[in-house]
Write an enzyme that holds these catalytic residues in place. Sequence first.
Site, short mmCIF file in Angstrom:
data_model
loop_
_atom_site.label_atom_id
_atom_site.label_comp_id
_atom_site.label_asym_id
_atom_site.label_seq_id
_atom_site.Cartn_x
_atom_site.Cartn_y
_atom_site.Cartn_z
N GLU A 5 -4.47 -7.91 -1.21
CA GLU A 5 -5.38 -8.10 0.03
C GLU A 5 -6.77 -7.59 -0.52
OE1 GLU A 5 -4.47 -5.52 3.47
OE2 GLU A 5 -2.25 -5.97 2.97
N GLU A 13 0.94 -1.39 -0.07
CA GLU A 13 -0.08 -0.18 -0.06
C GLU A 13 0.91 1.30 0.09
OE1 GLU A 13 -2.85 -0.60 3.11
OE2 GLU A 13 -3.41 -2.46 2.45
#
Length: 319
Positions: free
Chosen positions: A262, A170
Amino acid sequence: MNNYPPCNPNGSSEAKNLLNYLFDLRGKGILLGQHTQTMAQEELAYIHEVTGKYPALCGFELLAYSPNINYEDASAECLTEVEENKNTFEKVKAWAQRKGIITFTWHWFSPLYGRDKAFYQRNTEFDARLALQEGTPERKAFLSDMDAMAELLKPFCSDRIPILWRPFHEAEGEWFWWGNKGPQAARGLYLDMYERFVNVHQLNNLIWVWNSPAAEGYVGDNFCDVISRDIYLPSHTHSDYREGYGELVKNTSAAKIAALGETGPLPGLSVLSKTNIPWTWFMTWSKDVCREGVTSREELLAAYNSGYGVTLDKLPQLY
């Protein structure tokens, strides 16, 4: 099977086998994946209870292996999370014996100045930009932490176990210290790690997974094997993640393997089997995220019985 050369020119034969398998899988199927965060791996137990099967890919958390956890200034919640994640590598070895696919997530406690859960920028004064400048304390600590992790990873290289390595995940976000100073800093950290792990430590079993949809931070086709992003849709939303895929692949003109690093709800495998959006794997997050509040038992069962999905029992031997 297609030939998909690793970005590391010295990539191991096992890494090449896995990459070729993933490349060939695009648009034909998807690996079912599940993150785990404790030695009990209650997520795997729950999936097996409901479906009678196991995911093809298991994710493991490395946060407890961070060299600079500040135990003296940590909340009870932080200490519990660290304790639950200790000895993760023992579970990894057990999964490798079953010839399952492995991916690592490292919520890296900052190399300096951290308190509590110091992978969050709010809990550290560590500046990622200074970690890229020679002669700074940040640089010294950053390199030291990387070397410590490399030593922990070397047994997997020696044992010829391929690892889907997803560092600085991320990276587009400001919540982690590695993304807080902007995409160029995050890119620099990743490229430094690539150079050190590949050229200094010869970790040739690693498959390099870049985890961000941000175009301005893309590390380049020569330094990643897989492009990925994390997407959390509302509970019980089971789609093909078409829009997210389109945004991700705009960053490259290469035919890159793409993955959902994810997810919350499982992708809709019945939809994917029709649209063939070429995600190669997804990894549902851990604990309650894999349970009924996010994905119903019926949807979980349908996914694990889908002809489009690859579970552990369907995997060919790749290493």
